[in-house]
Motif scaffolding. Structure first.
Motif, PDB file in Angstrom:
ATOM      1  N   TYR A 237      43.499  28.784   4.732  1.00  0.00           N
ATOM      2  CA  TYR A 237      42.995  30.132   4.440  1.00  0.00           C
ATOM      3  C   TYR A 237      42.177  30.152   3.146  1.00  0.00           C
ATOM      4  CZ  TYR A 237      43.062  34.651   2.136  1.00  0.00           C
ATOM      5  OH  TYR A 237      42.697  35.765   1.424  1.00  0.00           O
ATOM      6  N   TYR A 238      42.734  29.590   2.070  1.00  0.00           N
ATOM      7  CA  TYR A 238      42.138  29.747   0.745  1.00  0.00           C
ATOM      8  C   TYR A 238      40.808  29.013   0.623  1.00  0.00           C
ATOM      9  CZ  TYR A 238      42.238  30.535  -4.333  1.00  0.00           C
ATOM     10  OH  TYR A 238      41.958  30.945  -5.612  1.00  0.00           O
ATOM     11  N   GLU A 243      36.670  32.434  -3.762  1.00  0.00           N
ATOM     12  CA  GLU A 243      37.370  31.967  -4.963  1.00  0.00           C
ATOM     13  C   GLU A 243      38.033  30.604  -4.780  1.00  0.00           C
ATOM     14  OE1 GLU A 243      41.486  34.514  -4.380  1.00  0.00           O
ATOM     15  OE2 GLU A 243      39.597  35.545  -4.720  1.00  0.00           O
ATOM     16  N   GLY A 244      38.285  30.230  -3.520  1.00  0.00           N
ATOM     17  CA  GLY A 244      39.013  28.983  -3.288  1.00  0.00           C
ATOM     18  C   GLY A 244      38.243  27.922  -2.554  1.00  0.00           C
ATOM     19  N   THR A 263      41.474  25.815  -9.414  1.00  0.00           N
ATOM     20  CA  THR A 263      40.864  26.623  -8.352  1.00  0.00           C
ATOM     21  C   THR A 263      41.779  27.773  -7.961  1.00  0.00           C
ATOM     22  OG1 THR A 263      39.670  24.683  -7.523  1.00  0.00           O
ATOM     23  CG2 THR A 263      39.888  26.558  -6.028  1.00  0.00           C
ATOM     24  N   LEU A 264      43.093  27.534  -7.924  1.00  0.00           N
ATOM     25  CA  LEU A 264      44.037  28.605  -7.626  1.00  0.00           C
ATOM     26  C   LEU A 264      43.991  29.705  -8.682  1.00  0.00           C
ATOM     27  CD1 LEU A 264      47.249  26.722  -6.393  1.00  0.00           C
ATOM     28  CD2 LEU A 264      45.868  28.325  -5.074  1.00  0.00           C
ATOM     29  N   VAL A 279      52.893  26.834  -4.770  1.00  0.00           N
ATOM     30  CA  VAL A 279      51.925  27.107  -3.706  1.00  0.00           C
ATOM     31  C   VAL A 279      51.291  25.812  -3.224  1.00  0.00           C
ATOM     32  CG1 VAL A 279      49.727  28.225  -3.174  1.00  0.00           C
ATOM     33  CG2 VAL A 279      51.480  29.474  -4.446  1.00  0.00           C
ATOM     34  N   LEU A 280      50.999  24.902  -4.138  1.00  0.00           N
ATOM     35  CA  LEU A 280      50.428  23.607  -3.746  1.00  0.00           C
ATOM     36  C   LEU A 280      51.413  22.809  -2.898  1.00  0.00           C
ATOM     37  CD1 LEU A 280      48.497  22.339  -6.901  1.00  0.00           C
ATOM     38  CD2 LEU A 280      47.555  23.087  -4.716  1.00  0.00           C
TER      39      LEU A 280
END
Length: 470
Positions: A237-238, A243-244, A263-264, A279-280
């Motif tokens: 998704y990101y 932004e990602g 990047t996050l 999250v990673l």
């Protein structure tokens, strides 16, 4: 000198007493549990869902048992009880006198069924105190699920903040006076899910409200359920957001968790370093099951997190994900075992490493497919025994019966009994019977799983053997 010794002795006694006081004890009794093993597991992390043995005992001849749990914080404990799993929310330094239903052993059909999952139930507690966590979790879950079921479609189709908040407030009136931090967090994140499906339909808002700069509740299943929902398949998704857009190259090309964190941080919803790492870890775990991403690059990035993280829980999660995605995979070392053969001699897997390949298979004589495969193995063994050594692991309870079958039908290869180490089934990720694996002369899995004799295994092996020799 004598006084000093007495002081030291008193100090040691105090330490011993303190250590004993910290133990969490589970006791119970039911005559149907006579001489049955009872094991307790706790989830080490809710991303990989890896479990760790935290207690083990055997009920006596009357079905009574006493189980010591090795836990350091409040957590959800699973008691393995045959065809069922008993759930206990256990606090440290507590004694639980539990009530169990009659024991029902797993059948051979259960073991042969790759889709079988034990029923789960929350264990009863005898004479619970006023603030017993299990009692309130059980009551809350019943109330919450009933409310959710009755109002789900209304919340989904007609998002109304006032309506949803009033439902939450109504539930909360029965539980807001319970002085238990674990239970408070449990309710908070259950309510958060209600808000998400109703009016907070934006992961960024949810992350800012419930995760960013909030303590990570690694052992609270409600917190982790919401976290996993919010960040499922997040990498795919990101990378498609403005932004990602760099995160794909950060992880797959550069294999750099630090660049990925930068990047996050472009998102105001994931600014905290601890959350970014979580999250990673979740993203890498999910991406390993997505054909779009290169597994080798993901595993390198994962190992980098494991080596550089300052958070013990993250190191454990990284190790669990790596273990989950490399164990019993082609190219990795064959999982170890030590099992009795037909003569009662225990044989370890490395004893079979020689100039021959090992065609390892898991069988049950109660399976029609296994019985067919044994005849096919017999024919194949005669043709390939100079290059391949066949080893069968029986999962049958009556090993003598299997031995007689092998002798009667002249199945002249190694037969082992799984009961010496039942976890061998889990280490090889066996879900169905028969299952096959090919191990090379250096002890590495070169086909996992391998084809069955009826699936042209010989032809596939010949091609593999020629390529390997080259």
């Amino acid at each position: 000198m004598k006084i000093i010794k007495q002081i030291i002795l008193l100090f040691l006694i105090c330490i011993a007493t303190s250590t004993t006081a910290q133990q969490t004890i589970v006791i119970g009794g039911n005559k149907t549990y006579k001489n049955q093993p009872i094991e307790a597991y706790a989830c080490t992390d809710y991303i990989s869902n890896a479990n760790q043995l935290v207690g083990k005992t055997t009920a006596d001849s009357l079905g009574n048992f006493r189980l010591t749990l090795n836990i350091s914080r409040t957590c959800r404990v699973v008691l393995k009880l045959g065809r069922a799993n008993g759930i206990l929310y256990a606090d440290t330094s507590m004694t639980y006198n539990i009530i169990l239903p009659d024991y029902e052993p797993m059948t051979k059909g259960d073991m042969l069924n790759p889709y079988f999952t034990p029923d789960e139930f929350l264990v009863g507690i005898k004479n619970p105190d006023r603030y017993n966590l299990n009692m309130y979790v059980d009551l809350f879950d019943y109330t919450y699920e009933d409310c959710l079921e009755r109002n789900y479609y209304r919340m989904l189709k007609n998002p109304d903040k006032h309506f949803t908040d009033s439902l939450i407030a109504n539930i909360e009136t029965s539980f807001d006076s319970i002085p238990n931090n674990f239970f408070s967090i449990y309710r908070q994140y259950k309510y958060a899910w209600m808000k998400f499906i109703s009016y907070m339909r934006d992961w960024r808002y949810m992350s800012r409200e419930y995760f960013d700069n909030q303590p990570v509740e690694y052992q609270n299943p409600a917190y982790m359920d919401l976290f996993n929902q919010m960040f499922t398949n997040f990498l795919r998704y990101y990378m498609n957001t403005r932004e990602g857009e760099r995160i794909y190259s950060d992880i797959i090309m550069a294999k750099s968790p630090e660049k990925a964190k930068q990047t996050l941080s472009n998102s105001l919803a994931v600014t905290n370093d601890t959350l970014q790492e979580m999250v990673l870890l979740k993203s890498i775990h999910d991406a390993l099951y997505d054909y779009y991403f290169k597994a080798s690059s993901l595993l390198i990035a994962l190992d980098s997190i494991r080596q550089t993280t300052k958070i013990d829980e993250h190191k454990q999660i990284a190790e669990n994900i790596e273990h989950k995605n490399t164990i019993a995979k082609a190219g990795t070392s064959a999982p170890s075992f030590c099992l009795a053969d037909t003569a009662g001699v225990y044989r370890s897997v490395d004893e079979f490493f020689c100039e021959k390949y090992i065609y390892l298979n898991f069988i049950s004589v109660d399976s029609y497919a296994c019985m067919q495969s044994l005849e096919q193995l017999k024919l194949m063994n005669e043709k390939t025994k100079d290059v391949i050594q066949v080893v069968s692991i029986s999962i049958d309870d009556d090993f003598d019966r299997v031995k007689r079958l092998f002798k009667r039908n002249h199945y002249n290869w190694t037969l082992l009994d799984y009961k010496g180490d039942p976890t061998v089934i889990e280490r090889y990720k066996v879900k169905a019977y028969p299952s096959y694996f090919l191990i090379d002369t250096e002890g590495n899995l070169c086909m996992s799983p391998a084809a069955a004799p009826s699936e042209d295994f010989e032809k596939r092996f010949q091609q593999f053997y020629r390529d390997h020799k080259k």
